[in-house]
Scaffold this motif. Structure first.
Motif, PDB file in Angstrom:
ATOM      1  N   ASP A 202       0.855  -1.183   0.000  1.00  0.00           N
ATOM      2  CA  ASP A 202       0.000   0.000   0.000  1.00  0.00           C
ATOM      3  C   ASP A 202       0.892   1.235   0.000  1.00  0.00           C
ATOM      4  O   ASP A 202       1.669   1.454   0.925  1.00  0.00           O
ATOM      5  CB  ASP A 202      -0.892  -0.016   1.245  1.00  0.00           C
ATOM      6  N   ARG A 203       0.806   2.050  -1.055  1.00  0.00           N
ATOM      7  CA  ARG A 203       1.667   3.225  -1.172  1.00  0.00           C
ATOM      8  C   ARG A 203       1.154   4.426  -0.375  1.00  0.00           C
ATOM      9  O   ARG A 203       1.893   5.385  -0.172  1.00  0.00           O
ATOM     10  CB  ARG A 203       1.792   3.614  -2.652  1.00  0.00           C
TER      11      ARG A 203
ATOM     12  N   GLU B  90       4.829   3.291   8.670  1.00  0.00           N
ATOM     13  CA  GLU B  90       5.862   2.408   9.204  1.00  0.00           C
ATOM     14  C   GLU B  90       5.338   0.987   9.400  1.00  0.00           C
ATOM     15  O   GLU B  90       6.055   0.014   9.154  1.00  0.00           O
ATOM     16  CB  GLU B  90       6.415   2.981  10.507  1.00  0.00           C
ATOM     17  N   ALA B  91       4.087   0.850   9.838  1.00  0.00           N
ATOM     18  CA  ALA B  91       3.517  -0.483  10.005  1.00  0.00           C
ATOM     19  C   ALA B  91       3.389  -1.193   8.658  1.00  0.00           C
ATOM     20  O   ALA B  91       3.636  -2.406   8.552  1.00  0.00           O
ATOM     21  CB  ALA B  91       2.154  -0.396  10.685  1.00  0.00           C
TER      22      ALA B  91
ATOM     23  N   TRP C 223       5.310  -5.271   4.727  1.00  0.00           N
ATOM     24  CA  TRP C 223       5.853  -5.547   3.395  1.00  0.00           C
ATOM     25  C   TRP C 223       7.215  -6.229   3.500  1.00  0.00           C
ATOM     26  O   TRP C 223       7.495  -7.195   2.773  1.00  0.00           O
ATOM     27  CB  TRP C 223       5.945  -4.223   2.648  1.00  0.00           C
ATOM     28  N   HIS C 224       8.057  -5.751   4.397  1.00  0.00           N
ATOM     29  CA  HIS C 224       9.366  -6.376   4.580  1.00  0.00           C
ATOM     30  C   HIS C 224       9.207  -7.834   5.013  1.00  0.00           C
ATOM     31  O   HIS C 224       9.928  -8.716   4.526  1.00  0.00           O
ATOM     32  CB  HIS C 224      10.183  -5.623   5.632  1.00  0.00           C
TER      33      HIS C 224
ATOM     34  N   GLY D 275      11.285  12.633   0.400  1.00  0.00           N
ATOM     35  CA  GLY D 275      10.253  13.639   0.195  1.00  0.00           C
ATOM     36  C   GLY D 275       9.245  13.667   1.321  1.00  0.00           C
ATOM     37  O   GLY D 275       8.769  14.741   1.730  1.00  0.00           O
ATOM     38  N   ARG D 276       8.939  12.500   1.861  1.00  0.00           N
ATOM     39  CA  ARG D 276       7.967  12.413   2.950  1.00  0.00           C
ATOM     40  C   ARG D 276       8.419  13.195   4.176  1.00  0.00           C
ATOM     41  O   ARG D 276       7.606  13.723   4.928  1.00  0.00           O
ATOM     42  CB  ARG D 276       7.742  10.934   3.304  1.00  0.00           C
ATOM     43  N   ARG D 277       9.740  13.285   4.378  1.00  0.00           N
ATOM     44  CA  ARG D 277      10.278  13.916   5.583  1.00  0.00           C
ATOM     45  C   ARG D 277      10.960  15.257   5.323  1.00  0.00           C
ATOM     46  O   ARG D 277      11.545  15.837   6.234  1.00  0.00           O
ATOM     47  CB  ARG D 277      11.276  12.961   6.262  1.00  0.00           C
TER      48      ARG D 277
END
Length: 253
Positions: A72-73, A79-80, A85-86, A168-170
């Motif tokens: 889910d992008r 973080e969850a 995904w990992h 970019g998110r941060r």
């Protein structure tokens, strides 16, 4: 399970000639190559990996496509979702190693850029090592950051200045004093449009080192529209994009 050597090989940001001699040697020493398959959208990236193997892998090597688990992008909890995904990636790679190297041997994952910079592969190998006998070897690669500065022919900072690398998110959370020279990765929204001043300087590049390479630089107020347009056109035409930029604060801003 028999011991497996798993090599994580940095192959640079996309140019076939940006692969290092160390990476060439590691590829030549490997039995099985695990290619995370993201479907037709990134078929060209898979083809570039295959060209590197055609040039450098030894006779008898095997290529094993591993379906990349969906992600889910735009999750409510970023973080969850990344952790989930990992974990799914650990499962599919573990299964591939068990199936294709039941008696031991060597496998490799080819990683864009450098495995230590905004890539999840080493976290996955850490988790794999807690499940099975595994020796991990890491080969560094040319980073997209170094390819960016080379493409523009610039130094990333003035004398003695720091460099702050972020996503970019941060970007908006860059600490005060660290915003002189910001290298920004994974930014599909081009967040500098919200954080930069018109007189700041941006050095942007996409598909660095490849035949598709595009670079734009200049004052944010002058070149933002050009970057947005070129990025959108290239992504539509090719179906994928990997880009990065350096944002330099204008002195006094």
């Amino acid at each position: 399970m028999s011991d497996v050597v798993l090599r994580v090989i940095g192959i640079g940001p996309g140019g076939r000639r940006q692969i290092t001699l160390e990476a060439v040697d590691a590829i030549a020493a490997t039995d099985v190559f695990l290619i995370l398959d993201k479907g037709e959208r990134t078929a060209e990236l898979t083809a570039v990996r295959q060209q590197m193997l055609d040039a450098h892998a030894r006779d008898g090597h095997r290529v094993v496509p591993v379906p990349d688990p969906p992600r889910d992008r735009n999750p409510a909890d970023y973080e969850a979702e990344v952790r989930r995904w990992h974990a799914a990636r650990v499962d599919v790679i573990d299964e591939a190693l068990t199936e294709h190297l039941p008696d031991g041997g060597s496998a490799a994952i080819l990683v864009w850029g450098d495995p230590a910079l905004y890539d999840s592969t080493l976290r996955i190998t850490d988790a794999l090592g807690r499940r099975r006998d595994l020796t991990v070897e890491v080969v560094p690669g040319v980073t997209s950051a170094s390819a960016l500065t080379a493409a523009h022919g610039i130094v990333a900072h003035a004398v003695g200045e720091p460099i702050f690398t972020t996503t970019g998110r941060r970007l908006a959370a860059t600490p005060a004093g660290a915003d002189l020279n910001q290298i920004v990765m994974l930014d599909s929204a081009l967040a500098f449009r919200e954080t930069a001043q018109p007189d700041d300087i941006v050095y942007w590049g996409a598909y660095l080192g490849t035949e598709h390479q595009i670079i734009v630089s200049g004052r944010v107020g002058d070149v933002t529209d050009e970057i947005v347009a070129k990025r959108a056109e290239a992504r539509e035409r090719l179906g994928w994009i990997m880009d990065i930029y350096l944002l330099r604060r204008e002195e006094g801003s």
